[in-house]
Design a protein around this motif. Structure first.
Motif, short mmCIF file in Angstrom:
data_model
loop_
_atom_site.label_atom_id
_atom_site.label_comp_id
_atom_site.label_asym_id
_atom_site.label_seq_id
_atom_site.Cartn_x
_atom_site.Cartn_y
_atom_site.Cartn_z
N THR A 298 0.83 -1.21 0.00
CA THR A 298 0.00 0.00 0.00
C THR A 298 0.86 1.26 0.00
O THR A 298 0.62 2.20 -0.77
N ALA A 299 1.90 1.27 0.85
CA ALA A 299 2.79 2.44 0.93
C ALA A 299 3.56 2.63 -0.38
O ALA A 299 3.73 3.77 -0.85
N LEU A 300 4.02 1.54 -0.97
CA LEU A 300 4.77 1.64 -2.24
C LEU A 300 3.89 2.22 -3.34
O LEU A 300 4.33 3.06 -4.14
N ILE A 301 2.64 1.77 -3.42
CA ILE A 301 1.73 2.32 -4.43
C ILE A 301 1.50 3.80 -4.18
O ILE A 301 1.52 4.62 -5.12
N ALA A 302 1.31 4.16 -2.90
CA ALA A 302 1.05 5.57 -2.57
C ALA A 302 2.18 6.48 -3.03
O ALA A 302 1.94 7.56 -3.59
N PHE A 303 3.44 6.07 -2.83
CA PHE A 303 4.57 6.96 -3.13
C PHE A 303 5.10 6.79 -4.55
O PHE A 303 5.39 7.79 -5.23
N LEU A 304 5.23 5.55 -5.02
CA LEU A 304 5.78 5.36 -6.38
C LEU A 304 4.79 5.78 -7.46
O LEU A 304 5.16 6.43 -8.44
N ILE B 270 1.06 14.73 -12.40
CA ILE B 270 1.33 13.52 -11.61
C ILE B 270 0.06 13.10 -10.86
O ILE B 270 -0.84 13.91 -10.63
N TYR B 271 0.01 11.82 -10.51
CA TYR B 271 -1.16 11.30 -9.81
C TYR B 271 -1.39 12.00 -8.47
O TYR B 271 -2.50 12.35 -8.11
N GLY B 272 -0.31 12.20 -7.71
CA GLY B 272 -0.42 12.73 -6.36
C GLY B 272 -0.69 11.61 -5.37
O GLY B 272 -1.32 10.61 -5.70
N SER B 273 -0.20 11.78 -4.16
CA SER B 273 -0.31 10.70 -3.17
C SER B 273 -1.75 10.40 -2.79
O SER B 273 -2.11 9.26 -2.48
N SER B 274 -2.62 11.42 -2.83
CA SER B 274 -4.03 11.19 -2.45
C SER B 274 -4.71 10.25 -3.44
O SER B 274 -5.38 9.28 -3.04
N ALA B 275 -4.52 10.50 -4.74
CA ALA B 275 -5.11 9.62 -5.75
C ALA B 275 -4.48 8.23 -5.70
O ALA B 275 -5.16 7.22 -5.88
N MET C 150 -6.10 4.52 -4.94
CA MET C 150 -5.91 3.37 -5.82
C MET C 150 -5.47 2.16 -5.01
O MET C 150 -5.92 1.04 -5.25
N ALA C 151 -4.60 2.41 -4.02
CA ALA C 151 -4.07 1.32 -3.20
C ALA C 151 -5.12 0.72 -2.27
O ALA C 151 -4.98 -0.42 -1.80
N LEU C 152 -6.19 1.47 -2.01
CA LEU C 152 -7.23 1.00 -1.09
C LEU C 152 -8.53 0.67 -1.80
O LEU C 152 -9.53 0.37 -1.15
N THR C 153 -8.53 0.72 -3.13
CA THR C 153 -9.78 0.49 -3.87
C THR C 153 -10.35 -0.90 -3.65
O THR C 153 -11.56 -1.12 -3.74
N GLY C 154 -9.50 -1.85 -3.33
CA GLY C 154 -9.97 -3.22 -3.10
C GLY C 154 -10.90 -3.35 -1.92
O GLY C 154 -11.70 -4.28 -1.84
#
Length: 496
Positions: free
Chosen positions: A73-79, A92-97, A101-105
């Protein structure tokens, strides 16, 4: 004057970085440093690096699955958060978006179904209904060696219908079967004891194929179907497709155990008395057990008639059942009763698994990887049966490295669905996904390949070598039988 003796403080032992985690980080960095292909977006490139990290961590079990889920989750948020969007490379996507995405599941109906299934499994354990079902079944089947082995399979089938958790089912059946083995007075390391426990473990995996709600990986497969293909397979259609294979393989499993690990005796005194004693100890059926049984049968009927008599999906009907089970006075449990019995880590890993698969698609990493697989393997040159044979064999082999079918599904199924979408030709991609979902449950060769295997291994009734001795032919026969089904039965049903 008394001198005060001071003991020197022992410095705490240094905790070393797990080698698997170090390798995972190196692999991720290595992927990130690879030249960016012209047809792969930056975000997709980074998602492939995160996927590589996840696969290595899951295979090596460097950290717990729950910890790995938080890392992913953290890797998706930052990378991904610092990567340009697909629509506009200047933004850029930005950490919020990215964190969304990392929590959509966690907003997926499949995750809700897993959580609901875990509550039903906890209710079974809390009321003791699962134990009662197992004991009554054994009492009816009989207690000769062959009948006990048949009884273990029958118990597995019945519990697979009403206990939607493979680990919970094995955790219920194992103590009962160990009690029967002890009552028989046979050695714990005898072929009889080993055969019974191997049947419990591998029978559980076999029926994970036959029943959609029997295992978390099936529900994850259904979630990916809905997300990527816009459709899903109903509970009854899954049963019609998978149960005949499971029935045949149940017979194959018993025959293989009897052949490869012949029991020392077929007539064991004390077995029937032991089962009857256990039944007498638990007393008559309680009101809570009767109500839970009524709700369970009701849910089975609702799952089986979805799309035929009503249009309520499996998740919705499951939650309606949970409402009844949690009602004051009429219900069978309170939140406090079951919260400690729920493996919340499974819910977290499941949610992040769906998020990982979704992110692979959102960033076009899955589609790109699928196109590469098709272009470099010649899959587009073979028919649907050849595609199923090749991808099924791949899943069986790679499962040897995974200790969790849920992790395997999270890592591989989105890629395989992307491969199916890339392939030319007119074939049923939804059906093929379901059939590949069947193969994900092949945890027959190594005890480490499924939690239920490890639960049974903990009884010390068999060795890993004995398990593999039975599991290898089960895997080969099961795979060949699936190819036969794919060419005939599943083709007739329209799933190929």
């Amino acid at each position: 004057m008394n001198a005060t003796v001071t003991t020197p403080e022992v410095p705490p032992a240094k905790v070393k970085l797990p080698i698997g985690l170090a390798i995972a980080m190196l692999v991720m960095v290595g992927v990130l440093l690879l030249p960016l292909p012209a047809d792969l977006p930056v975000a997709g490139h980074r998602m492939l690096a995160i996927l590589a990290f996840a696969v290595v961590v899951w295979i090596t079990e460097a950290v717990s699955y729950e910890a790995s889920a938080i890392m992913i989750t953290a890797l998706i948020a930052f990378l991904i958060g610092t990567a340009p969007t697909l629509q506009d490379p200047t933004v850029i996507y930005g950490s919020s978006a990215a964190i969304s995405m990392a929590l959509t599941g966690f907003s997926n109906s499949a995750l809700a179904l897993v959580a609901g299934a875990l509550f039903i499994a906890a209710a079974m354990t809390h009321t003791g209904l699962d134990r009662r079902i197992a004991l009554v079944t054994l009492a009816r089947v009989g207690t000769s060696t062959r009948r006990i082995m048949l009884g273990a399979i029958v118990v597995t089938i019945l519990l697979s219908l009403v206990v939607p958790s493979a680990t919970a089912r094995s955790a219920c059946v194992v103590p009962i079967m160990m009690g029967v083995i002890a009552a028989f007075g046979v050695d714990k390391r005898s072929n009889i004891a080993a055969g019974i426990m191997i049947i419990v473990a591998q029978g559980t995996s076999i029926w994970n194929v036959g029943i959609q709600t029997a295992a978390a990986q099936n529900l994850l497969t259904a979630g990916f179907m809905e997300k990527m293909l816009g459709a899903r397979v109903s509970w009854l259609d899954w049963l019609i497709a998978g149960a005949p294979w499971a029935i045949i393989m149940s017979g194959v499993l018993i025959l293989l155990v009897l052949k490869l690990m012949p029991p020392e005796s077929d007539s064991i005194p004390g077995g029937k008395e032991a089962v009857e004693k256990s039944l007498a100890e638990i007393g008559p059926m309680t009101g809570a057990q009767k109500r839970l049984m009524a709700v369970s049968i009701g849910l089975l009927l609702l799952w089986a008639t979805e799309g035929k008599l009503h249009h309520f999906d499996t998740t919705s009907t499951t939650y309606a059942g949970l409402v009844l089970l949690l009602l004051p006075r009429w219900g069978v449990m309170t939140w406090k009763d079951v919260q400690s019995r729920i493996p919340w880590g499974t819910v977290i890993v499941f949610g992040v698994g769906i998020s990982l698969g979704t992110a692979l698609l959102t960033t076009h990493a899955g589609q790109w990887l699928g196109a590469q697989v098709v272009a470099n393997t010649g899959l587009d040159q073979v028919g649907p049966l050849g595609v199923f044979a090749i991808l099924g064999a791949f899943l069986i082999l790679i499962h040897l490295g995974f200790a969790s079918a849920t992790a395997l599904t999270s890592a591989m199924l989105p890629i395989l669905i992307a491969v199916l979408q890339t392939l030319p030709g007119d074939f049923n991609r939804l059906g093929m996904t379901m059939l590949l979902g069947f193969v994900v449950s092949y945890g027959f060769i190594l005890p480490i390949n499924a939690p239920q295997n490890m639960v049974c291994l903990g009884t010390e009734t068999f060795t890993a070598r004995q398990f593999a001795r039975v599991g290898l032919p089960v895997t080969i026969i099961g795979y060949l039988l699936m190819l036969l089904f794919a060419a005939t039965y599943w083709e007739w049903l329209g799933w190929m």
